[in-house]
Design a protein around this motif. Structure first.
Motif, PDB file in Angstrom:
ATOM      1  N   GLY A   1       0.785  -1.227   0.000  1.00 55.35           N
ATOM      2  CA  GLY A   1       0.000   0.000   0.000  1.00 55.35           C
ATOM      3  C   GLY A   1       0.818   1.277   0.000  1.00 55.35           C
ATOM      4  N   LEU A   2       2.150   1.187   0.012  1.00 51.15           N
ATOM      5  CA  LEU A   2       2.992   2.383   0.002  1.00 51.15           C
ATOM      6  C   LEU A   2       3.396   2.742  -1.427  1.00 51.15           C
ATOM      7  CD1 LEU A   2       5.338   1.815   3.086  1.00 51.15           C
ATOM      8  CD2 LEU A   2       3.108   2.959   2.976  1.00 51.15           C
ATOM      9  N   ALA A   3       3.559   4.031  -1.680  1.00 52.53           N
ATOM     10  CA  ALA A   3       3.851   4.493  -3.033  1.00 52.53           C
ATOM     11  C   ALA A   3       5.329   4.406  -3.377  1.00 52.53           C
ATOM     12  CB  ALA A   3       3.371   5.937  -3.202  1.00 52.53           C
ATOM     13  N   ASN A   4       6.208   4.376  -2.366  1.00 49.24           N
ATOM     14  CA  ASN A   4       7.644   4.455  -2.647  1.00 49.24           C
ATOM     15  C   ASN A   4       8.333   3.106  -2.733  1.00 49.24           C
ATOM     16  OD1 ASN A   4       7.188   4.073   0.111  1.00 49.24           O
ATOM     17  ND2 ASN A   4       9.139   5.036   0.672  1.00 49.24           N
ATOM     18  N   VAL A   5       7.598   2.007  -2.530  1.00 49.90           N
ATOM     19  CA  VAL A   5       8.199   0.684  -2.662  1.00 49.90           C
ATOM     20  C   VAL A   5       7.256  -0.217  -3.451  1.00 49.90           C
ATOM     21  CG1 VAL A   5       9.473   0.884  -0.494  1.00 49.90           C
ATOM     22  CG2 VAL A   5       7.239  -0.262  -0.522  1.00 49.90           C
ATOM     23  N   VAL A   6       7.833  -1.262  -4.043  1.00 53.41           N
ATOM     24  CA  VAL A   6       7.055  -2.325  -4.673  1.00 53.41           C
ATOM     25  C   VAL A   6       7.142  -3.536  -3.751  1.00 53.41           C
ATOM     26  CG1 VAL A   6       6.796  -3.829  -6.679  1.00 53.41           C
ATOM     27  CG2 VAL A   6       7.573  -1.458  -6.980  1.00 53.41           C
ATOM     28  N   PRO A   7       6.039  -3.917  -3.105  1.00 58.47           N
ATOM     29  CA  PRO A   7       6.100  -5.024  -2.155  1.00 58.47           C
ATOM     30  C   PRO A   7       6.353  -6.360  -2.854  1.00 58.47           C
ATOM     31  CG  PRO A   7       3.829  -4.353  -2.494  1.00 58.47           C
ATOM     32  CD  PRO A   7       4.682  -3.355  -3.215  1.00 58.47           C
ATOM     33  N   ILE A   8       6.813  -7.314  -2.082  1.00 55.40           N
ATOM     34  CA  ILE A   8       7.075  -8.647  -2.632  1.00 55.40           C
ATOM     35  C   ILE A   8       5.766  -9.393  -2.829  1.00 55.40           C
ATOM     36  CG2 ILE A   8       7.805 -10.916  -1.820  1.00 55.40           C
ATOM     37  CD1 ILE A   8      10.446 -10.063  -1.657  1.00 55.40           C
ATOM     38  N   ASN A   9       5.520  -9.854  -4.040  1.00 54.48           N
ATOM     39  CA  ASN A   9       4.399 -10.746  -4.293  1.00 54.48           C
ATOM     40  C   ASN A   9       4.785 -12.180  -3.935  1.00 54.48           C
ATOM     41  OD1 ASN A   9       2.520  -8.876  -5.203  1.00 54.48           O
ATOM     42  ND2 ASN A   9       3.161  -9.050  -7.341  1.00 54.48           N
ATOM     43  N   GLU A  10       3.794 -12.949  -3.539  1.00 52.65           N
ATOM     44  CA  GLU A  10       4.026 -14.358  -3.210  1.00 52.65           C
ATOM     45  C   GLU A  10       4.172 -15.166  -4.499  1.00 52.65           C
ATOM     46  OE1 GLU A  10       4.382 -15.527   0.003  1.00 52.65           O
ATOM     47  OE2 GLU A  10       4.353 -13.384   0.464  1.00 52.65           O
ATOM     48  N   PRO A  11       4.713 -16.379  -4.426  1.00 52.77           N
ATOM     49  CA  PRO A  11       4.909 -17.190  -5.638  1.00 52.77           C
ATOM     50  C   PRO A  11       3.588 -17.502  -6.346  1.00 52.77           C
ATOM     51  CG  PRO A  11       6.154 -18.104  -3.795  1.00 52.77           C
ATOM     52  CD  PRO A  11       5.258 -17.042  -3.232  1.00 52.77           C
ATOM     53  N   GLY A  12       3.635 -17.561  -7.685  1.00 49.73           N
ATOM     54  CA  GLY A  12       2.504 -18.041  -8.458  1.00 49.73           C
ATOM     55  C   GLY A  12       2.377 -19.550  -8.309  1.00 49.73           C
ATOM     56  N   ARG A  13       1.605 -20.162  -9.196  1.00 51.72           N
ATOM     57  CA  ARG A  13       1.392 -21.606  -9.073  1.00 51.72           C
ATOM     58  C   ARG A  13       2.727 -22.350  -9.077  1.00 51.72           C
ATOM     59  NH1 ARG A  13      -1.270 -22.621 -13.478  1.00 51.72           N
ATOM     60  NH2 ARG A  13      -3.350 -22.232 -12.600  1.00 51.72           N
ATOM     61  N   THR A  14       2.873 -23.220  -8.079  1.00 50.95           N
ATOM     62  CA  THR A  14       4.127 -23.958  -7.892  1.00 50.95           C
ATOM     63  C   THR A  14       3.811 -25.414  -7.593  1.00 50.95           C
ATOM     64  OG1 THR A  14       5.179 -21.969  -6.969  1.00 50.95           O
ATOM     65  CG2 THR A  14       6.272 -24.079  -6.568  1.00 50.95           C
ATOM     66  N   LEU A  15       4.466 -26.314  -8.305  1.00 53.53           N
ATOM     67  CA  LEU A  15       4.323 -27.749  -8.055  1.00 53.53           C
ATOM     68  C   LEU A  15       5.586 -28.263  -7.387  1.00 53.53           C
ATOM     69  CD1 LEU A  15       2.218 -27.152 -10.372  1.00 53.53           C
ATOM     70  CD2 LEU A  15       2.560 -29.527 -11.086  1.00 53.53           C
ATOM     71  N   ALA A  16       5.415 -29.110  -6.368  1.00 55.81           N
ATOM     72  CA  ALA A  16       6.563 -29.694  -5.667  1.00 55.81           C
ATOM     73  C   ALA A  16       6.286 -31.161  -5.395  1.00 55.81           C
ATOM     74  CB  ALA A  16       6.831 -28.956  -4.363  1.00 55.81           C
ATOM     75  N   LEU A  17       7.224 -32.014  -5.728  1.00 50.69           N
ATOM     76  CA  LEU A  17       7.122 -33.451  -5.485  1.00 50.69           C
ATOM     77  C   LEU A  17       8.161 -33.845  -4.442  1.00 50.69           C
ATOM     78  CD1 LEU A  17       5.851 -36.186  -6.267  1.00 50.69           C
ATOM     79  CD2 LEU A  17       7.659 -36.405  -8.008  1.00 50.69           C
ATOM     80  N   THR A  18       7.697 -34.515  -3.385  1.00 49.45           N
ATOM     81  CA  THR A  18       8.572 -34.899  -2.272  1.00 49.45           C
ATOM     82  C   THR A  18       8.526 -36.411  -2.069  1.00 49.45           C
ATOM     83  OG1 THR A  18       8.161 -32.799  -1.133  1.00 49.45           O
ATOM     84  CG2 THR A  18       9.051 -34.593   0.191  1.00 49.45           C
ATOM     85  N   ALA A  19       9.689 -36.979  -1.843  1.00 50.07           N
ATOM     86  CA  ALA A  19       9.797 -38.390  -1.468  1.00 50.07           C
ATOM     87  C   ALA A  19      10.465 -38.463  -0.106  1.00 50.07           C
ATOM     88  CB  ALA A  19      10.594 -39.171  -2.503  1.00 50.07           C
TER      89      ALA A  19
END
Length: 649
Positions: free
Chosen positions: A627-645
């Motif tokens: 919401g501030l004009a002097n910075v661009v905040p960090i957006n969260e990751p878009g769609r992400t797939l993760a496979l764990t074993a």
């Protein structure tokens, strides 16, 4: 009579009143205090993230630990930038411990407070506003207690050696994460060795924009040793190091030197440069307990050392903490009384890498001694209480050599009353003395000598009242809460004025609806938190204070299709917040997962996670600079797939 004398008198009165009641009334203590059950504590704002919750959520970072929650939120891209907020109040105003060891705040405001790898987490207890006296000093807005697993938590019955390994690969910057843990026991001796490494790339948000400086570059090591004697005495030692490195986004600041700002995407009007940065936490803990106590002696003794180091390119800082606790849990017939003392000695020191005033260095010191008692009792089969007090005395030494000394008392009380077979009333209050605040280590004397006129101690007041309905598989609860923290000295001072003060308040409502069946569960959490600083809606860069939360929904569900297959997911919904000067947009994010355990290989689990299923572009409500004009905040990751074993051996 002095304030300290009155506090000691109150502490003694609380302790002896509970003991006398236990001796003169019928005993109702049945081994498990009702006010200490998870259901009662949750209504009081003391949430528990259980081992089962952690298995469902499969956290890769501290932020993931609290997914699906509404009262506990997190923001930031890479782990180096992540901060935790409880009802909108930053964790730096809470007492934070790992295996009982006190953790200090961040050394630099653009980075997170407690760097943590959740690989071996066993449970997390969060107290929202009302912390018991034995939670430790400085629990102004509550506490967060992380507990990790020991060898005996992982060994199968009858086994003396075991291990487990996991590997995760995925899209959108996930890279590869690998972890291996071995553990065993021989006689009374136990050991655990663990290591984790993750390396990835910068991720893209939902619109396809690559968010700079978000690459995963995490290394974690842990060693835990313990010996349990035949008489029940147990001595345990743990050592851990967690490190986040990699290229982070930096911009020029005062003195023309570069500062990493991994909590921002970019700063408007300033060129971003990628530089190597470092966030490192080291912790060492030695703990003695008696696992087969007899009579009145049931002690816990602990000594811990912790350091949190930040290399932010243009500045460097480190917070160091030596702390200890000695306490005993007494059986008072219809409950328990925990009494003891604790201390800590902490330093914040930093170094500027510029020239002139921007090449400065300095150190602050804070020493604290406390005495406490907390009683937990079932007064009848319908009324259960918890109450306690602590007295702390502190000495603070500024970077200019000035010294300040003060003492203060903290009190708390809570009650749980069964109204009907399905309805329970729950309420709690607390007034907590916070003492002095160390300044930001990396910026001590940066740009000019810090001044300390107006240095004072802080105090918090909190209250919570709620109802819980439970019938069969259904549970519904709701509570009103209020937390105020007053006279917080500037941790990040403007013009070097450390004596400047601020207040922060958070008030609102927590609610939840849950259904638990034989094969699965569904839970919906809702929090409305109106967070203000010194009378106005708090800013999204109110470092060391809080963030503007508003309305947050958290959802979580899990279902066992069979013994081999399980599916589930979490979601967070933030409603538009127009209390801020610039309206904060709403967003909805959904994460889903599925696990498979082969019938003929039950030591193996395969898991597929899809994060941000609908590929939304959004910044977390807890992120810096929204919401501030002097910075661009960090957006969260878009769609992400993760496979764990994961495999156990």
């Amino acid at each position: 009579m002095t304030r300290t004398a009155r506090s000691l008198l109150l502490l003694s009165a609380c302790t002896w009143a509970g003991t006398l009641y236990a001796q003169e009334s019928d005993s109702y203590f049945l081994g498990t205090l009702r006010i200490e059950t998870e259901e009662a504590q949750a209504l009081l704002g003391n949430e528990v993230v259980t081992e089962e919750d952690l298995d469902n959520r499969n956290p890769q970072t501290a932020k993931d630990v609290f997914t699906g929650e509404s009262s506990v939120t997190a923001g930031g891209g890479a782990p180096i930038a992540q901060k935790i907020y409880v009802n909108g109040i930053e964790e730096s105003l809470l007492s934070v411990t790992i295996d009982g060891a006190r953790q200090n705040k961040s050394a630099f405001h653009h980075t997170g407070n407690v760097l943590l790898d959740p690989e071996l987490l066993k449970r997390v207890e969060v107290s929202e506003g009302i912390a018991p006296a034995d939670a430790g000093p400085g629990a102004l807005a509550g506490s967060i207690a992380y507990e990790t697993k020991d060898a005996r938590d992982l060994l199968e019955e009858g086994d003396n050696f075991g291990g487990m390994s996991s590997i995760t690969g995925g899209t959108n910057g996930t890279g590869v994460r690998a972890s291996t843990t071995v553990f065993g026991r021989q006689g009374g001796f136990e050991y655990l060795l663990s290591g984790t490494r993750q390396k990835g790339d910068d991720y893209e948000d939902g619109s396809g924009h690559t968010v700079p400086g978000t690459e995963a570059d995490l290394t974690d090591y842990m060693v835990k040793l313990a010996y349990t004697a035949e008489g029940g005495g147990r001595l345990a030692f743990s050592a851990s190091q967690t490190e986040d490195t990699g290229a982070r986004s930096a911009q020029a600041g005062p003195g023309g030197i570069l500062f990493i700002r991994p909590d921002f995407d970019s700063v408007v009007g300033r060129t971003s440069t990628m530089v190597d940065a470092l966030s490192r936490r080291r912790s060492y803990t030695l703990t003695y307990t008696d696992e087969t106590p007899e009579g009145w002696l049931n002690p816990t003794l602990q000594l811990a050392y912790n350091e949190q180091e930040i290399d932010a390119s243009g500045v460097w800082g480190i917070n160091e903490s030596l702390s200890g606790t000695a306490k005993n849990e007494f059986d008072i017939g219809n409950g328990t009384l925990t009494a003891g003392l604790d201390f800590f000695h902490e330093t914040a020191r930093g170094l500027g890498r510029g020239t002139g005033l921007f090449g400065s260095s300095g150190k602050e010191e804070l020493t604290s001694f406390g005495i406490f008692a907390q009683a937990r009792q079932d007064l009848s089969d319908r009324v259960s209480v918890s109450y306690g007090a602590r007295v702390d005395t502190q000495e603070f030494k500024g970077a200019d050599g000035s010294k300040f000394t003060d003492s203060g008392a903290s009190v708390n009380a809570a009650v749980d009353v069964i109204l009907t077979d399905t309805l329970t009333f729950n309420a709690g209050v607390a007034s907590s003395w916070g003492g002095y605040e160390l300044g930001e280590a990396a910026l001590v004397n940066f740009g000019g000598d810090w001044t300390y006129n107006g240095t004072t101690t802080s105090r918090a007041n909190a209250a919570r009242v709620g109802l819980r309905y439970a019938s069969g598989p259904w549970e519904v609860s709701g509570a009103l809460f209020y937390t105020e923290v007053k006279d917080i000295n500037a941790v990040l001072p403007t013009g070097g004025d450390r004596g400047a003060i601020a207040d922060v308040t958070s008030q609102g409502f927590d609610g939840s609806v849950a259904y638990s069946g034989s094969q699965g569960f569904v839970k919906v959490n809702y929090t409305y938190a109106d967070v203000e600083s010194s009378g106005s809606t708090i800013a999204s860069t109110a470092y060391y204070l809080g963030r503007p939360v508003g309305h947050i929904f958290g959802l979580e569900a899990g279902y066992d299709i069979s013994d081999q297959w399980r599916v589930g997911g979490t979601a967070q919904i933030a409603l538009e917040n127009d209390d801020t000067p610039t309206t904060l947009p709403s967003y909805e994010v959904v994460n889903v997962y599925g696990t498979y355990t082969p019938r003929q290989m039950d030591n193996l689990e395969l898991r597929l996670d899809v994060y941000n299923l609908f590929d939304k572009t959004y910044a977390s409500r807890s992120s810096d600079g929204v919401g501030l004009a002097n910075v661009v905040p960090i957006n969260e990751p878009g769609r992400t797939l993760a496979l764990t074993a994961k495999i156990k051996f």
